[in-house]
Design an enzyme around this catalytic site. Structure first.
Site, PDB file in Angstrom:
ATOM      1  N   VAL A 243       0.877  -1.169   0.000  1.00  0.00           N
ATOM      2  CA  VAL A 243       0.000   0.000   0.000  1.00  0.00           C
ATOM      3  C   VAL A 243       0.914   1.217   0.000  1.00  0.00           C
ATOM      4  CG1 VAL A 243      -1.640   1.325   1.382  1.00  0.00           C
ATOM      5  CG2 VAL A 243      -2.018  -1.106   0.979  1.00  0.00           C
TER       6      VAL A 243
ATOM      7  N   LYS B 205       5.730  -3.200  -6.569  1.00  0.00           N
ATOM      8  CA  LYS B 205       6.178  -3.336  -7.964  1.00  0.00           C
ATOM      9  C   LYS B 205       5.470  -4.493  -8.676  1.00  0.00           C
ATOM     10  CE  LYS B 205      10.516  -1.170  -6.751  1.00  0.00           C
ATOM     11  NZ  LYS B 205      10.180   0.176  -7.234  1.00  0.00           N
TER      12      LYS B 205
ATOM     13  N   ASN C 272       1.764  -3.554  -9.266  1.00  0.00           N
ATOM     14  CA  ASN C 272       1.666  -2.514 -10.299  1.00  0.00           C
ATOM     15  C   ASN C 272       1.860  -3.110 -11.693  1.00  0.00           C
ATOM     16  OD1 ASN C 272       1.475  -0.713  -8.190  1.00  0.00           O
ATOM     17  ND2 ASN C 272       3.589   0.010  -8.341  1.00  0.00           N
TER      18      ASN C 272
ATOM     19  N   ASN D  65      16.350  -0.005 -14.236  1.00  0.00           N
ATOM     20  CA  ASN D  65      16.539   1.406 -14.585  1.00  0.00           C
ATOM     21  C   ASN D  65      18.019   1.734 -14.333  1.00  0.00           C
ATOM     22  OD1 ASN D  65      16.882   1.880 -11.854  1.00  0.00           O
ATOM     23  ND2 ASN D  65      14.906   2.876 -11.563  1.00  0.00           N
TER      24      ASN D  65
ATOM     25  N   ASP E 185       4.030  12.892 -11.692  1.00  0.00           N
ATOM     26  CA  ASP E 185       4.457  11.935 -10.673  1.00  0.00           C
ATOM     27  C   ASP E 185       5.000  10.702 -11.410  1.00  0.00           C
ATOM     28  OD1 ASP E 185       4.758  10.088  -8.659  1.00  0.00           O
ATOM     29  OD2 ASP E 185       2.663  10.094  -8.005  1.00  0.00           O
TER      30      ASP E 185
ATOM     31  N   ASP F 174       7.186   0.333 -13.514  1.00  0.00           N
ATOM     32  CA  ASP F 174       6.266  -0.814 -13.455  1.00  0.00           C
ATOM     33  C   ASP F 174       5.309  -0.793 -14.647  1.00  0.00           C
ATOM     34  OD1 ASP F 174       7.455  -1.457 -11.044  1.00  0.00           O
ATOM     35  OD2 ASP F 174       6.025  -0.245  -9.904  1.00  0.00           O
TER      36      ASP F 174
ATOM     37  N   GLY G  65      -0.065   9.102  -8.181  1.00  0.00           N
ATOM     38  CA  GLY G  65      -0.273   7.730  -7.720  1.00  0.00           C
ATOM     39  C   GLY G  65       0.401   6.724  -8.637  1.00  0.00           C
TER      40      GLY G  65
HETATM   41  O1  RIB Z   1       7.752   1.179  -8.372  1.00  0.00           O
HETATM   42  C1  RIB Z   1       6.866   1.866  -7.530  1.00  0.00           C
HETATM   43  C2  RIB Z   1       6.516   0.994  -6.377  1.00  0.00           C
HETATM   44  O2  RIB Z   1       7.674   0.768  -5.593  1.00  0.00           O
HETATM   45  C3  RIB Z   1       5.507   1.579  -5.424  1.00  0.00           C
HETATM   46  O3  RIB Z   1       4.202   1.221  -5.744  1.00  0.00           O
HETATM   47  C4  RIB Z   1       5.973   1.067  -4.065  1.00  0.00           C
HETATM   48  O4  RIB Z   1       5.028   0.275  -3.428  1.00  0.00           O
HETATM   49  C5  RIB Z   1       7.264   0.324  -4.321  1.00  0.00           C
HETATM   50  O5  RIB Z   1       7.068  -1.029  -4.425  1.00  0.00           O
END
Ligand code: RIB
Length: 309
Positions: free
Chosen positions: A15, A43, A46, A187, A249, A255, A290
């Site tokens: 979260v 990650k 996502n 990266n 952002d 991801d 986000g």
């Molecule tokens: O790559 C972004 C992610 O890195 C975020 O969602 C955070 O939770 C971390 O895992």
């Protein structure tokens, strides 16, 4: 392949607690931040969401805590149409969380507390073997124990299943173990951690990618943000152009790249075009706040892809 590709993500779910601020408090000091956003992240999660939004059939293998966030995370997967049968609630563990700080230029700083993610073990992967065997592509990152990552890569190699490893967050790894991955996609900072070489520009990224190939990796793609991506394999290196945007952002852009690349590639796409498409998909994700909430639909992606310069 009939129907959309099946992508299985073996990885983390967190979260995200995102604070938008330009300044950071000194010890003992209290200051005001600009805004706050609470959302689902991690990650692995996502990347699963990005692949799903692109149109893949997606399954997740993960662990969440037995706190408020655990069932909510599973409900988020289900609401997005992601198969969460192998997302397990872990008694006595907290869910993974990520306090994130985003400055005015859209750059982020992320702290991850792994919680239940650290309890995703090789036995959990074995328990999901039948699911993994039906995958067109397995996607992994490093917010779960390394032994689980290595175990999954060995399983996939034994069964001829394509794998993508996103070595994030950057850390030292056994290159021999990850040489089983079809793609390793870091990266710049993760490429530095993998290779021990500085990656400050395109030349540095090229030298690093070639060194990683020499040390046994199959194919390496270094994601370079505003410079696009650099793809390296036995045939040499090439840069794939970026898609220019003004980011709000950048959290989760890597991801978005990985999840969409897995879809474009596993769907039968040619590698270079899959990377170009993933560059556009990732860039679009930086235009809103986000992580998962900033990932775009296929309709939005197709419009940007058709209209690119
Ligand atoms: O790559 C972004 C992610 O890195 C975020 O969602 C955070 O939770 C971390 O895992």
């Amino acid at each position: 392949m009939s129907g959309p590709p099946h992508i299985v993500v073996v990885g983390s779910a967190n979260v995200d607690l995102t604070t938008f601020t330009d300044d950071f408090p000194r010890p003992g000091e209290t200051i005001f931040g600009r805004a706050f956003h609470l959302g689902f992240g991690g990650k692995g999660a996502n990347q699963a969401v990005a692949a799903r939004l692109c149109g893949a059939r997606v399954s997740m293998v993960a662990r969440v805590g037995d706190d408020l966030f655990g069932p909510a995370t599973i409900a988020n997967f289900e609401a997005r149409g992601i198969d969460a049968r192998h997302v397990l609630i872990t008694p006595g563990a907290s869910s993974g969380v990520a306090p994130i700080f985003v400055d005015r230029s859209g750059q982020n700083r992320i702290l991850v507390v792994k919680g239940a993610n650290d309890r995703l073990l090789p036995a959990d992967v074995d328990a999901a073997a039948e699911l993994l065997l039906s995958a067109d592509c397995i996607v992994l990152q490093l917010e779960i124990p390394l032994e689980t990552v290595y175990h999954t890569l060995r399983f996939a190699r034994r069964h001829g299943i394509r794998t993508i490893l996103n070595p994030a967050p950057g850390q030292a790894l056994s290159l021999a173990e990850v040489a089983d991955a079809d793609y390793v996609i870091p990266n710049e900072t993760e490429a530095e951690a993998l290779s021990g070489m500085p990656v400050r520009n395109l030349d540095g990224a090229r030298a690093c990618a070639l060194a990683l190939l020499e040390r046994g990796l199959r194919r390496v793609i270094v994601t370079l943000g505003a410079y696009g991506a650099l793809c390296a394999g036995p045939e040499g290196c090439r840069q794939v152009a970026p898609y220019a945007v003004e980011p709000v952002d950048t959290t989760g852009a890597g991801d978005a790249f990985i999840g969409s690349f897995a879809f474009f590639l596993a769907g039968g796409g040619v590698e270079e075009e899959a990377i170009a498409r993933a560059n556009v998909y990732a860039a679009l994700s930086t235009l809103a706040a986000g992580t998962q909430t900033s990932f775009v639909t296929m309709e939005r992606f197709e419009a940007a892809w058709a209209g690119r310069g």
